[in-house]
Design a protein around this motif. Structure first.
Motif, short mmCIF file in Angstrom:
data_model
loop_
_atom_site.label_atom_id
_atom_site.label_comp_id
_atom_site.label_asym_id
_atom_site.label_seq_id
_atom_site.Cartn_x
_atom_site.Cartn_y
_atom_site.Cartn_z
N LEU A 195 0.82 -1.21 0.00
CA LEU A 195 0.00 0.00 0.00
C LEU A 195 0.86 1.26 0.00
CD1 LEU A 195 -2.73 -1.12 2.54
CD2 LEU A 195 -3.19 -0.39 0.18
N ALA A 196 1.89 1.27 0.81
CA ALA A 196 2.77 2.45 0.87
C ALA A 196 3.44 2.68 -0.48
CB ALA A 196 3.81 2.27 1.97
N ARG A 197 3.86 1.61 -1.12
CA ARG A 197 4.53 1.75 -2.42
C ARG A 197 3.57 2.29 -3.48
NH1 ARG A 197 5.65 -2.94 -2.84
NH2 ARG A 197 4.41 -3.69 -4.59
N GLU A 198 2.35 1.77 -3.49
CA GLU A 198 1.39 2.23 -4.49
C GLU A 198 0.95 3.67 -4.25
OE1 GLU A 198 -1.39 2.15 -7.78
OE2 GLU A 198 0.62 1.46 -7.30
N LEU A 199 0.77 4.04 -2.99
CA LEU A 199 0.40 5.42 -2.70
C LEU A 199 1.51 6.38 -3.09
CD1 LEU A 199 -1.41 4.85 0.70
CD2 LEU A 199 -2.45 5.78 -1.39
N THR A 200 2.75 5.96 -2.93
CA THR A 200 3.88 6.78 -3.37
C THR A 200 3.86 6.95 -4.89
OG1 THR A 200 5.24 6.11 -1.50
CG2 THR A 200 6.40 6.98 -3.43
#
Length: 204
Positions: A195-200
Motif C-alpha cells: 500500500l505504501a509503495r502504491e500510494l507513493t
C-alpha cells in the motif's frame, strides 16, 4: 438448502462464470474470483470457521463482484447482492442464508466492518479474503494495480490518482488492514508495504 438437481447448480455456475469472464474486466475477473475463494478456504481452516459460515463466505465470494462495471461502480455491490438473492432462491437456498450472503456482498462497498459486524466469522473471512490482494507478492500486487488502472482507463490520470489514493489510504491508516488473526499475522506486513509503495506511485 433443499435438494436441487446438479443441472440447476451447473446452470447458475455457468451464468456466474460468464459474468466473471466479461471482456471489460481486467482485475475483477476469474483470477480474482479464484484468489478470493482460495483465501476464504485458507482463512476458514486457520480460524476453525464452522461449516455454515464457510458456506456463506464461499457463496458471497462467488457473487461479490458478479455485477461489475467501472463506469457505473456505485451500484455494483447492490446489484450483485440482488443477483445473489435471485439466483440462490432458484436453488431453494433458505432465506436466512440468502440474507447473510447479501450482507457480505454489501460489506465489500466500504471494506470497513464495525466491531459488531466483525463478530460474524463469515463476514470477517470475506472481508479479509477480498483484501488478500493487498498482501500479494510484489509482482502480483503491481499487476493488480495495473489491471485496476486498465478498468478505469476512461478516467484522466490526475483524477484517477486522487480517487485511487482515497480508496487505498484508509487501509494504511487503520490500526489493522485485516480482521482475522491469521491475516493479521501472515498478511498484514506485506499489505502495508504494498500500500505504501502504491500510494507513493500515485502521488507521482
Amino acid at each position: 438448502m433443499s435438494r436441487v438437481g446438479s443441472d440447476q447448480v451447473d446452470e447458475v455456475g455457468a451464468r456466474l462464470l460468464r459474468r466473471w469472464r466479461e471482456p471489460h474486466r481486467y482485475y475483477h475477473d476469474v483470477t480474482h474470483l479464484a484468489e478470493v475463494l482460495a483465501a476464504v478456504d485458507t482463512l476458514c481452516t486457520a480460524e476453525d470457521v464452522g461449516r455454515d459460515d464457510h458456506t456463506v463466505a464461499v457463496l458471497a465470494a462467488w457473487f461479490h463482484d458478479a455485477v461489475y462495471s467501472a463506469e457505473q461502480h456505485e451500484t455494483n455491490e447492490a446489484e450483485s447482492a440482488a443477483l445473489a438473492d435471485a439466483e440462490l432462491a432458484r436453488l431453494h437456498v433458505r432465506g436466512e442464508i440468502r440474507s447473510r450472503v447479501g450482507e457480505l456482498v454489501l460489506d465489500t462497498v466500504a471494506h470497513d466492518l464495525s466491531d459488531e459486524q466483525a463478530r460474524d466469522a463469515a463476514r470477517t473471512v470475506l472481508h479479509d479474503a477480498d483484501l488478500w490482494i493487498l498482501a500479494a507478492p510484489v509482482a502480483r500486487f503491481d499487476e493488480y494495480c495495473a489491471q485496476v488502472r486498465e478498468e478505469y482507463a476512461h478516467v484522466p490520470v490526475v483524477a484517477y490518482a486522487k480517487g485511487r489514493g482515497e480508496v487505498l489510504r484508509p487501509f494504511l491508516v487503520r490500526d489493522h488492514v485485516y480482521r482475522t488473526r491469521h491475516a493479521r499475522e501472515a498478511w498484514e506486513g506485506m499489505a502495508r508495504e504494498n500500500l505504501a509503495r502504491e500510494l507513493t506511485r500515485l502521488a507521482g
